[in-house]
Design a protein around this motif. Structure first.
Motif, PDB file in Angstrom:
ATOM      1  N   CYS A 187     -19.007  13.352 -13.370  1.00  0.00           N
ATOM      2  CA  CYS A 187     -19.044  14.801 -13.043  1.00  0.00           C
ATOM      3  C   CYS A 187     -19.195  15.522 -14.387  1.00  0.00           C
ATOM      4  O   CYS A 187     -18.495  15.722 -15.189  1.00  0.00           O
ATOM      5  CB  CYS A 187     -17.766  15.511 -12.221  1.00  0.00           C
ATOM      6  SG  CYS A 187     -18.139  17.188 -11.667  1.00  0.00           S
ATOM      7  N   SER A 188     -20.482  16.226 -14.396  1.00  0.00           N
ATOM      8  CA  SER A 188     -20.730  17.005 -15.630  1.00  0.00           C
ATOM      9  C   SER A 188     -22.133  17.771 -15.242  1.00  0.00           C
ATOM     10  O   SER A 188     -22.814  17.328 -14.390  1.00  0.00           O
ATOM     11  CB  SER A 188     -20.919  16.237 -16.858  1.00  0.00           C
ATOM     12  OG  SER A 188     -22.275  15.533 -16.809  1.00  0.00           O
ATOM     13  N   ALA A 189     -22.310  18.858 -15.658  1.00  0.00           N
ATOM     14  CA  ALA A 189     -23.375  19.731 -15.543  1.00  0.00           C
ATOM     15  C   ALA A 189     -24.621  18.793 -15.866  1.00  0.00           C
ATOM     16  O   ALA A 189     -25.645  19.146 -15.399  1.00  0.00           O
ATOM     17  CB  ALA A 189     -23.334  21.074 -16.223  1.00  0.00           C
ATOM     18  N   ASP A 190     -24.731  18.071 -16.939  1.00  0.00           N
ATOM     19  CA  ASP A 190     -25.789  17.126 -17.343  1.00  0.00           C
ATOM     20  C   ASP A 190     -26.093  16.357 -16.376  1.00  0.00           C
ATOM     21  O   ASP A 190     -27.369  16.005 -16.276  1.00  0.00           O
ATOM     22  CB  ASP A 190     -25.419  16.587 -18.566  1.00  0.00           C
ATOM     23  CG  ASP A 190     -25.582  17.323 -19.831  1.00  0.00           C
ATOM     24  OD1 ASP A 190     -26.068  18.859 -19.819  1.00  0.00           O
ATOM     25  OD2 ASP A 190     -24.926  17.095 -20.929  1.00  0.00           O
ATOM     26  N   ASN A 191     -25.265  15.963 -15.425  1.00  0.00           N
ATOM     27  CA  ASN A 191     -25.446  14.724 -14.572  1.00  0.00           C
ATOM     28  C   ASN A 191     -25.800  15.452 -13.091  1.00  0.00           C
ATOM     29  O   ASN A 191     -25.808  14.729 -11.900  1.00  0.00           O
ATOM     30  CB  ASN A 191     -24.402  13.630 -14.252  1.00  0.00           C
ATOM     31  CG  ASN A 191     -24.330  13.203 -15.716  1.00  0.00           C
ATOM     32  OD1 ASN A 191     -25.290  12.665 -16.305  1.00  0.00           O
ATOM     33  ND2 ASN A 191     -22.902  12.599 -16.034  1.00  0.00           N
ATOM     34  N   HIS A 241     -14.200  22.216  -8.507  1.00  0.00           N
ATOM     35  CA  HIS A 241     -14.857  20.707  -9.202  1.00  0.00           C
ATOM     36  C   HIS A 241     -16.215  20.879  -8.915  1.00  0.00           C
ATOM     37  O   HIS A 241     -16.619  20.938  -7.453  1.00  0.00           O
ATOM     38  CB  HIS A 241     -14.143  19.707  -8.762  1.00  0.00           C
ATOM     39  CG  HIS A 241     -14.406  18.472  -9.380  1.00  0.00           C
ATOM     40  ND1 HIS A 241     -15.346  17.566  -8.991  1.00  0.00           N
ATOM     41  CD2 HIS A 241     -13.997  17.725 -10.524  1.00  0.00           C
ATOM     42  CE1 HIS A 241     -15.624  16.606  -9.848  1.00  0.00           C
ATOM     43  NE2 HIS A 241     -14.924  16.719 -10.716  1.00  0.00           N
TER      44      HIS A 241
END
Length: 127
Positions: free
Chosen positions: A13-17, A60
């Motif tokens: 989980c990340s904004a990039d993904n 999340h």
């Protein structure tokens, strides 16, 4: 009776993904929609933390997107429903001493009705 089950392993989980996460959810939806049966489920590591959340208070990123996706596509998060009276977790970080609920079962309504029980084996430890 024909049933279809799928295993998933989503990106961290990340904004990039986020774009990849949404693309994989769309692929999963396409696979389920083209299935020859309405008895479908997908389970595995969604990397979508649903621990200590309600539908109105989701912090999340992937957890929020998973719930929105399931609502939009009429899927149920079966483990969330079946374990609602518990404090489940599927990941423990010993370095931060925190738990997360990242692994889930999403299902069609007809498949969800056939799931009698969901359990997490806390005795199973992997790294």
């Amino acid at each position: 009776m024909l049933r279809s089950s799928y295993n998933v392993y989503m990106p961290v989980c990340s904004a990039d993904n986020l774009r990849d996460f949404m693309m994989y959810l769309a692929k999963l939806d396409s696979i389920i929609e083209s299935s020859d049966t309405s008895l479908c489920l997908a389970m595995g590591d969604f990397n979508a933390d649903l621990k200590n959340t309600t539908e109105r208070n989701i912090t999340h990123l992937f957890g929020k997107k998973l719930i929105e996706y399931c609502e939009r596509e009429n899927f149920l998060i079966s483990d969330k429903i079946k374990l609602r009276d518990q404090d489940p977790y599927t990941f423990y970080s010993s370095s931060h001493n925190v738990t997360s609920w990242l692994d889930h079962i999403i299902s069609t309504e007809s498949m969800h009705r056939r799931i009698n029980q969901v359990e997490i084996d806390y005795a199973c430890i992997t790294s």
